[in-house]
Write a protein that holds these residues in place. Sequence first.
Motif, PDB file in Angstrom:
ATOM      1  N   THR A  34       0.812  -1.213   0.000  1.00 17.20           N
ATOM      2  CA  THR A  34       0.000   0.000   0.000  1.00 17.20           C
ATOM      3  C   THR A  34       0.847   1.265   0.000  1.00 17.20           C
ATOM      4  O   THR A  34       0.306   2.366   0.087  1.00 17.20           O
ATOM      5  CB  THR A  34      -0.952   0.022   1.213  1.00 17.20           C
ATOM      6  N   SER A  35       2.173   1.111  -0.114  1.00 14.57           N
ATOM      7  CA  SER A  35       3.057   2.274  -0.160  1.00 14.57           C
ATOM      8  C   SER A  35       4.347   1.917  -0.891  1.00 14.57           C
ATOM      9  O   SER A  35       4.698   0.735  -1.026  1.00 14.57           O
ATOM     10  CB  SER A  35       3.399   2.748   1.249  1.00 14.57           C
ATOM     11  N   GLY A  36       5.050   2.952  -1.332  1.00 14.45           N
ATOM     12  CA  GLY A  36       6.330   2.733  -1.998  1.00 14.45           C
ATOM     13  C   GLY A  36       7.354   2.035  -1.119  1.00 14.45           C
ATOM     14  O   GLY A  36       7.975   1.049  -1.548  1.00 14.45           O
ATOM     15  N   PRO A  37       7.578   2.520   0.110  1.00 10.95           N
ATOM     16  CA  PRO A  37       8.552   1.848   0.975  1.00 10.95           C
ATOM     17  C   PRO A  37       8.214   0.374   1.249  1.00 10.95           C
ATOM     18  O   PRO A  37       9.103  -0.482   1.252  1.00 10.95           O
ATOM     19  CB  PRO A  37       8.499   2.679   2.266  1.00 10.95           C
ATOM     20  N   GLN A  38       6.937   0.076   1.432  1.00  5.70           N
ATOM     21  CA  GLN A  38       6.531  -1.322   1.638  1.00  5.70           C
ATOM     22  C   GLN A  38       6.823  -2.136   0.381  1.00  5.70           C
ATOM     23  O   GLN A  38       7.284  -3.275   0.459  1.00  5.70           O
ATOM     24  CB  GLN A  38       5.046  -1.383   1.994  1.00  5.70           C
ATOM     25  N   THR A  53       1.957  -0.448 -10.493  1.00  6.55           N
ATOM     26  CA  THR A  53       1.911   0.554  -9.445  1.00  6.55           C
ATOM     27  C   THR A  53       1.051   1.752  -9.832  1.00  6.55           C
ATOM     28  O   THR A  53       0.998   2.135 -10.998  1.00  6.55           O
ATOM     29  CB  THR A  53       3.325   1.038  -9.060  1.00  6.55           C
ATOM     30  N   ASP A  54       0.404   2.297  -8.826  1.00  2.00           N
ATOM     31  CA  ASP A  54      -0.307   3.556  -8.968  1.00  2.00           C
ATOM     32  C   ASP A  54       0.761   4.640  -9.113  1.00  2.00           C
ATOM     33  O   ASP A  54       1.866   4.507  -8.605  1.00  2.00           O
ATOM     34  CB  ASP A  54      -1.153   3.785  -7.709  1.00  2.00           C
ATOM     35  N   VAL A  55       0.450   5.713  -9.808  1.00  2.52           N
ATOM     36  CA  VAL A  55       1.409   6.807  -9.954  1.00  2.52           C
ATOM     37  C   VAL A  55       1.280   7.780  -8.790  1.00  2.52           C
ATOM     38  O   VAL A  55       2.276   8.177  -8.187  1.00  2.52           O
ATOM     39  CB  VAL A  55       1.220   7.525 -11.310  1.00  2.52           C
ATOM     40  N   LYS A  56       0.061   8.152  -8.443  1.00  2.00           N
ATOM     41  CA  LYS A  56      -0.151   9.134  -7.379  1.00  2.00           C
ATOM     42  C   LYS A  56      -0.442   8.428  -6.061  1.00  2.00           C
ATOM     43  O   LYS A  56      -1.515   7.851  -5.872  1.00  2.00           O
ATOM     44  CB  LYS A  56      -1.313  10.061  -7.735  1.00  2.00           C
ATOM     45  N   MET A  57       0.561   8.462  -5.172  1.00  2.00           N
ATOM     46  CA  MET A  57       0.415   7.901  -3.832  1.00  2.00           C
ATOM     47  C   MET A  57       1.074   8.867  -2.862  1.00  2.00           C
ATOM     48  O   MET A  57       2.028   9.563  -3.228  1.00  2.00           O
ATOM     49  CB  MET A  57       1.106   6.534  -3.735  1.00  2.00           C
ATOM     50  N   PRO A  58       0.593   8.913  -1.625  1.00  2.00           N
ATOM     51  CA  PRO A  58       1.239   9.781  -0.641  1.00  2.00           C
ATOM     52  C   PRO A  58       2.656   9.278  -0.337  1.00  2.00           C
ATOM     53  O   PRO A  58       2.933   8.082  -0.413  1.00  2.00           O
ATOM     54  CB  PRO A  58       0.338   9.674   0.590  1.00  2.00           C
ATOM     55  N   GLY A  59       3.522  10.199  -0.007  1.00  2.00           N
ATOM     56  CA  GLY A  59       4.905   9.813   0.286  1.00  2.00           C
ATOM     57  C   GLY A  59       5.660   9.571  -1.003  1.00  2.00           C
ATOM     58  O   GLY A  59       5.875  10.478  -1.791  1.00  2.00           O
ATOM     59  N   MET A  60       6.012   8.336  -1.252  1.00  2.00           N
ATOM     60  CA  MET A  60       6.739   7.969  -2.467  1.00  2.00           C
ATOM     61  C   MET A  60       5.748   7.686  -3.589  1.00  2.00           C
ATOM     62  O   MET A  60       4.922   6.787  -3.479  1.00  2.00           O
ATOM     63  CB  MET A  60       7.606   6.733  -2.207  1.00  2.00           C
ATOM     64  N   ASP A  61       5.839   8.459  -4.684  1.00  6.36           N
ATOM     65  CA  ASP A  61       4.928   8.209  -5.805  1.00  6.36           C
ATOM     66  C   ASP A  61       5.413   7.030  -6.650  1.00  6.36           C
ATOM     67  O   ASP A  61       6.515   6.515  -6.454  1.00  6.36           O
ATOM     68  CB  ASP A  61       4.732   9.469  -6.655  1.00  6.36           C
ATOM     69  N   GLY A  62       4.582   6.606  -7.575  1.00  2.94           N
ATOM     70  CA  GLY A  62       4.897   5.435  -8.388  1.00  2.94           C
ATOM     71  C   GLY A  62       6.112   5.600  -9.275  1.00  2.94           C
ATOM     72  O   GLY A  62       6.857   4.650  -9.495  1.00  2.94           O
ATOM     73  N   ILE A  63       6.357   6.806  -9.779  1.00  2.00           N
ATOM     74  CA  ILE A  63       7.526   7.041 -10.642  1.00  2.00           C
ATOM     75  C   ILE A  63       8.809   6.896  -9.830  1.00  2.00           C
ATOM     76  O   ILE A  63       9.773   6.253 -10.265  1.00  2.00           O
ATOM     77  CB  ILE A  63       7.438   8.429 -11.317  1.00  2.00           C
TER      78      ILE A  63
END
Length: 70
Positions: A34-38, A53-63
């Motif tokens: 559910t997050s980039g770090p995970q 991956t989703d592109v827009k996520m809180p914290g670390m984005d998909g790109i």
Amino acid sequence: MAQHKILIVDDEHSMIQFLSALLRRESYEVLTATSGPQALEIVRDQAPDAMITDVKMPGMDGITLLEEVK
């Protein structure tokens, strides 16, 4: 034959559930984050064959996530 592992990364649980069900029906092993770090932890520990991956996520984005994985 070994199943191919696909990692799904999205902060929206409904999207994870939808994609997981779709891919499991096609006999893929599905990993989720559910997050980039995970997702980075999962990539290091389980080496998925592909990632969605989703592109827009809180914290670390998909790109940024894709750049880190690369």
